[in-house]
Motif scaffolding. Structure first.
Motif, PDB file in Angstrom:
ATOM      1  N   ASP A  66       0.799  -1.216   0.020  1.00 57.28           N
ATOM      2  CA  ASP A  66      -0.073  -0.120  -0.053  1.00 57.28           C
ATOM      3  C   ASP A  66       0.858   1.114   0.033  1.00 57.28           C
ATOM      4  O   ASP A  66       2.145   1.207   0.060  1.00 57.28           O
ATOM      5  CB  ASP A  66      -0.919   0.055   1.263  1.00 57.28           C
ATOM      6  N   LYS A  67       0.290   2.398  -0.057  1.00 57.14           N
ATOM      7  CA  LYS A  67       0.961   3.528  -0.002  1.00 57.14           C
ATOM      8  C   LYS A  67       1.866   3.914   1.199  1.00 57.14           C
ATOM      9  O   LYS A  67       2.944   4.811   1.154  1.00 57.14           O
ATOM     10  CB  LYS A  67      -0.051   4.895  -0.316  1.00 57.14           C
ATOM     11  N   THR A 115       2.887  -4.617   3.228  1.00 53.43           N
ATOM     12  CA  THR A 115       2.970  -5.563   2.452  1.00 53.43           C
ATOM     13  C   THR A 115       1.283  -6.346   2.791  1.00 53.43           C
ATOM     14  O   THR A 115       1.337  -6.614   4.044  1.00 53.43           O
ATOM     15  CB  THR A 115       3.853  -6.459   2.406  1.00 53.43           C
ATOM     16  N   HIS A 116       0.510  -6.497   1.641  1.00 54.19           N
ATOM     17  CA  HIS A 116      -0.738  -7.038   2.068  1.00 54.19           C
ATOM     18  C   HIS A 116      -0.838  -8.409   1.162  1.00 54.19           C
ATOM     19  O   HIS A 116      -0.407  -8.501   0.002  1.00 54.19           O
ATOM     20  CB  HIS A 116      -2.033  -6.340   1.883  1.00 54.19           C
ATOM     21  N   THR A 117      -1.402  -9.389   1.528  1.00 54.99           N
ATOM     22  CA  THR A 117      -1.659 -10.443   0.663  1.00 54.99           C
ATOM     23  C   THR A 117      -3.201 -10.983   0.903  1.00 54.99           C
ATOM     24  O   THR A 117      -3.853 -10.812   1.660  1.00 54.99           O
ATOM     25  CB  THR A 117      -0.753 -11.892   1.344  1.00 54.99           C
ATOM     26  N   THR A 118      -3.517 -11.523  -0.371  1.00 58.33           N
ATOM     27  CA  THR A 118      -4.878 -11.867  -0.484  1.00 58.33           C
ATOM     28  C   THR A 118      -4.937 -13.161  -1.382  1.00 58.33           C
ATOM     29  O   THR A 118      -4.253 -13.373  -2.178  1.00 58.33           O
ATOM     30  CB  THR A 118      -5.774 -10.899  -1.748  1.00 58.33           C
ATOM     31  N   THR A 119      -5.692 -14.150  -0.687  1.00 54.14           N
ATOM     32  CA  THR A 119      -5.751 -15.609  -1.190  1.00 54.14           C
ATOM     33  C   THR A 119      -6.982 -15.904  -1.941  1.00 54.14           C
ATOM     34  O   THR A 119      -8.036 -15.743  -1.161  1.00 54.14           O
ATOM     35  CB  THR A 119      -5.249 -16.674  -0.029  1.00 54.14           C
ATOM     36  N   ASP A 120      -6.866 -16.379  -2.887  1.00 53.38           N
ATOM     37  CA  ASP A 120      -8.294 -17.151  -3.682  1.00 53.38           C
ATOM     38  C   ASP A 120      -8.286 -18.272  -3.811  1.00 53.38           C
ATOM     39  O   ASP A 120      -7.288 -19.017  -4.119  1.00 53.38           O
ATOM     40  CB  ASP A 120      -8.535 -16.190  -5.189  1.00 53.38           C
TER      41      ASP A 120
END
Length: 115
Positions: free
Chosen positions: A41-42, A46-51
């Motif tokens: 992000d700004k 760190t961000h993580t997304t799981t599908d």
């Protein structure tokens, strides 16, 4: 004009493949595949997304998955999306979208080393 239905995924198996032999000795395997994306992000966090995706394999690919894949395996899967419907116990129509794969490549280093 013709349509195109193509899916390419790289991810880890969330469970061991479920394997069945159907009528006519046709093999089918199904497993959940996790794809994870990371972004910053700004603020530099760190961000993580799981599908999660349901992958279905038929015939020799199903046999291959049953023999070599297990929970945590890293795979490349290529195929097409298929949506089907069924009636649940209450009589409501439910829809399920799955990836019917026509190609898989095992990407685990240990699987590649054993070939």
């Amino acid at each position: 004009m013709r349509g195109l239905n193509k899916v390419t995924l790289i991810g880890n198996l969330g469970n061991d493949p479920e394997f069945q032999k159907l009528e006519g000795n046709t093999s089918v395997a199904k497993f959940s595949l996790a794809t994870t994306e990371s972004y910053k992000d700004k603020y530099g966090q760190t961000h993580t997304t799981t599908d999660w995706h349901t992958v279905v394999l038929w015939r020799s690919l199903a046999d291959l998955a049953y023999k070599y894949l297990q929970k945590g395996s890293l795979v490349y899967a290529e195929g097409r999306l298929k949506t089907r419907s069924y009636d649940d116990k209450e009589g409501s129509k439910r829809y399920v979208t799955e990836v019917v794969a026509d190609q898989i490549i095992m990407l685990d280093k240990k699987a590649v080393d054993n070939e």
